[in-house]
Scaffold this motif. Structure first.
Motif, PDB file in Angstrom:
ATOM      1  N   PRO A  45      21.833  20.701  59.865  1.00 48.06           N
ATOM      2  CA  PRO A  45      22.289  19.329  59.614  1.00 48.06           C
ATOM      3  C   PRO A  45      22.781  19.077  58.195  1.00 48.06           C
ATOM      4  CG  PRO A  45      20.352  19.283  61.002  1.00 48.06           C
ATOM      5  CD  PRO A  45      20.541  20.718  60.581  1.00 48.06           C
ATOM      6  N   HIS A  46      22.111  19.663  57.194  1.00 44.07           N
ATOM      7  CA  HIS A  46      22.578  19.417  55.829  1.00 44.07           C
ATOM      8  C   HIS A  46      23.939  20.061  55.579  1.00 44.07           C
ATOM      9  CE1 HIS A  46      20.831  23.484  54.957  1.00 44.07           C
ATOM     10  NE2 HIS A  46      21.809  23.538  54.075  1.00 44.07           N
ATOM     11  N   ILE A  82      25.561  15.669  60.025  1.00 46.78           N
ATOM     12  CA  ILE A  82      24.993  14.751  61.017  1.00 46.78           C
ATOM     13  C   ILE A  82      23.475  14.846  60.906  1.00 46.78           C
ATOM     14  CG2 ILE A  82      25.005  14.029  63.419  1.00 46.78           C
ATOM     15  CD1 ILE A  82      27.766  14.054  62.054  1.00 46.78           C
ATOM     16  N   THR A  83      22.899  14.072  60.016  1.00 42.50           N
ATOM     17  CA  THR A  83      21.461  14.188  59.754  1.00 42.50           C
ATOM     18  C   THR A  83      20.627  13.214  60.569  1.00 42.50           C
ATOM     19  OG1 THR A  83      21.619  12.660  57.889  1.00 42.50           O
ATOM     20  CG2 THR A  83      21.885  15.009  57.412  1.00 42.50           C
ATOM     21  N   TYR A 101      13.260  27.640  67.852  1.00 38.52           N
ATOM     22  CA  TYR A 101      13.198  26.388  67.086  1.00 38.52           C
ATOM     23  C   TYR A 101      14.575  25.743  67.046  1.00 38.52           C
ATOM     24  CZ  TYR A 101       8.478  27.479  65.577  1.00 38.52           C
ATOM     25  OH  TYR A 101       7.126  27.738  65.570  1.00 38.52           O
ATOM     26  N   VAL A 102      14.570  24.418  66.915  1.00 38.93           N
ATOM     27  CA  VAL A 102      15.813  23.682  66.721  1.00 38.93           C
ATOM     28  C   VAL A 102      15.951  23.314  65.250  1.00 38.93           C
ATOM     29  CG1 VAL A 102      16.072  22.814  69.046  1.00 38.93           C
ATOM     30  CG2 VAL A 102      14.655  21.545  67.437  1.00 38.93           C
ATOM     31  N   SER A 103      17.158  22.924  64.873  1.00 34.75           N
ATOM     32  CA  SER A 103      17.439  22.644  63.463  1.00 34.75           C
ATOM     33  C   SER A 103      16.827  21.345  62.984  1.00 34.75           C
ATOM     34  CB  SER A 103      18.953  22.598  63.243  1.00 34.75           C
ATOM     35  OG  SER A 103      19.523  21.512  63.968  1.00 34.75           O
ATOM     36  N   SER A 148      20.739  13.727  67.841  1.00 31.33           N
ATOM     37  CA  SER A 148      22.107  13.909  67.352  1.00 31.33           C
ATOM     38  C   SER A 148      22.259  15.081  66.392  1.00 31.33           C
ATOM     39  CB  SER A 148      22.620  12.622  66.709  1.00 31.33           C
ATOM     40  OG  SER A 148      23.963  12.758  66.320  1.00 31.33           O
ATOM     41  N   PRO A 149      21.441  15.183  65.330  1.00 25.90           N
ATOM     42  CA  PRO A 149      21.601  16.346  64.448  1.00 25.90           C
ATOM     43  C   PRO A 149      21.320  17.667  65.136  1.00 25.90           C
ATOM     44  CG  PRO A 149      19.671  15.058  63.823  1.00 25.90           C
ATOM     45  CD  PRO A 149      20.439  14.247  64.811  1.00 25.90           C
ATOM     46  N   SER A 150      20.358  17.678  66.070  1.00 22.81           N
ATOM     47  CA  SER A 150      20.036  18.903  66.783  1.00 22.81           C
ATOM     48  C   SER A 150      21.205  19.354  67.650  1.00 22.81           C
ATOM     49  CB  SER A 150      18.790  18.688  67.652  1.00 22.81           C
ATOM     50  OG  SER A 150      18.457  19.846  68.374  1.00 22.81           O
TER      51      SER A 150
END
Length: 446
Positions: A88-89, A93-94, A69-71, A76-78
């Motif tokens: 991201p949090h 960079i959300t 899984y990715v975040s 951009s956030p990934s």
């Protein structure tokens, strides 16, 4: 002294120090990052039309996790999570772009000028995070960025070399000149690899091509191949782009082999976020894939290949994440992992087996507040074993209800079981809150 230190590290991992003159003792590191591709859009993942022979070969030679899984399901956030090892949090960079007040068209010279103040604040916050490039620079690595990159120039990301200038006045936003890599050849990468060998330094390569991302304009031979397989031109274009990406991966792998670098190069593979092609509209995705909390948005195969050091095998049960990449590199190099990183080395089987949950998060495309990125939150996601909970933001999606899926039996999330298993929803909600609870969320008393 340093040479003896690395001999010790390599001996721990069962490695043998290279003996050819000019070869680096430390392993080279390559991140291969697909752009907008569903977790099952590979032939090794049993897709019935798409052919990806070179990625299939890589999967067979790697420690391959099919439940990766990715975040976040947005570029951009990934990508920021892959270079920091943070969610991201945490890194801030959300979204893809900062939201700002501007009456005209945002993607113009005037729009980018108005955007600059917000973006600079965002970039400064990002650069305070533990960037893998900076860590590797201290270990003597040369690094290069190619392909997608949202956070200014390659220098802003700590790379020694790169393709992305990041200057809005010249069209810089998400990769600019870097977006030609793969689509227009691989010579820039090959020259960088040659340079690192001439200087006898190990290298870190960021290969994140604009593929199979739109525009779905593959070479005609590939397009015709898939038009003969499916009766939808939009599908054929996307499928052909997937194979186009696969071809470029093969070119990179072949070059490493030809230069005698395969044995001393660690290759990581992941996709930044998912995509399900709309069969009726070119260059459009189906709702519920990209930018969505479902597996078509956040799931991806994850691979790590290091010949002779990492056993090649496939795992379909353990949960892994893109935030595990940086901890894995640090583990391989015998470096300490910053406390704020929640990832686990991809080869630490015991720790991975004891990992109970994995998390992801969805934010708005534009960052509502550079200083308070949490304000853009839409969903938090937790996966535990066969269960997956999607929790909408009370602030931004107050009318939406939690969704619960038995993800192993229902991988495309057709049957929401939240009303049937309220106790499971409650249990997973508590675990989400222990992981991260935004300050503004008005959570129920659970």
């Amino acid at each position: 002294m340093k040479y003896i230190y690395w001999l010790l590290i390599l001996s721990i991992f069962g490695c043998k120090a290279p003996t050819e003159e000019g070869k680096s003792l430390k392993p080279n590191i390559v991140f291969i990052i697909s752009d907008d591709q569903a977790w099952n859009d590979y032939s090794f993942m049993d897709h019935q039309a798409i052919e990806t022979p070179r990625i299939d070969q890589l999967a067979n030679q790697s420690l391959t996790y099919t439940r990766g899984y990715v975040s976040a399901p947005l570029c951009s956030p990934s990508l920021a999570s892959m270079i920091t090892g943070l969610y991201p949090h945490q890194h801030g960079i959300t979204g893809n772009d900062p939201a700002f007040n501007f009456e005209g068209k945002k993607f113009t010279a005037e729009g980018f000028k108005a955007r600059k103040e917000y973006f600079d604040t965002l970039l400064q916050k990002f650069q305070q995070q533990p960037l893998l490039t900076n860590i590797l620079a201290e270990e003597g690595y040369l690094s290069m960025q190619t392909g997608k990159w949202w956070l200014g120039s390659y220098q802003d990301g700590g790379f020694d070399y790169g393709m992305t200038h990041g200057d809005p006045a010249r069209g810089g936003r998400h990769g600019d000149e870097g977006l030609t890599i793969g689509r227009e050849g691989m010579d820039t990468i090959f020259s960088f690899i040659d340079k690192s060998q001439e200087e006898e330094q190990p290298f870190f390569l960021w290969y994140a091509p604009f593929l199979p991302h739109t525009p779905h304009n593959p070479p005609d031979s590939l397009l015709q191949k898939y038009l003969a397989k499916v009766d939808s031109e939009p599908l054929a274009g996307y499928y052909a782009n997937c194979e186009w990406f696969d071809i470029t991966v093969g070119q990179l792998l072949d070059h490493l082999q030809q230069e005698g670098l395969s044995e001393n190069t660690i290759i990581f593979y992941v996709c930044d976020n998912g995509w399900q092609q709309n069969p009726e509209k070119m260059n459009r995705y189906v709702k519920g894939s990209k930018r969505a909390p479902y597996d078509l948005g956040i799931r991806t195969p994850v691979m790590v290949k290091w010949p002779g050091q990492v056993k090649a095998q496939r795992d379909s049960s353990m949960l892994v994440s893109s935030i595990d990449f940086v901890p894995t590199v640090l583990d391989f190099l015998g470096l300490p992992q910053p406390e704020k990183m929640q990832g686990i080395s991809l080869t630490a089987k015991d720790r991975l087996q004891s990992r109970n949950q994995i998390f992801s998060e969805v934010f708005a495309h534009d960052i509502e507040s550079v200083l308070e990125p949490d304000l853009s939150l839409k969903y938090r996601i937790v996966i535990e074993g066969e269960w997956k909970l999607i929790r909408p933001s009370n602030r931004n999606l107050p009318d939406e209800e939690p969704e619960l899926y038995q993800i192993m039996q229902d991988p495309f999330e057709k049957n929401n079981l939240a009303s049937q298993y309220p106790e499971k929803v409650e249990d997973l909600q508590k675990k989400l809150n222990r992981w991260w609870q935004p300050s503004f969320e008005k959570e129920e008393n659970l």
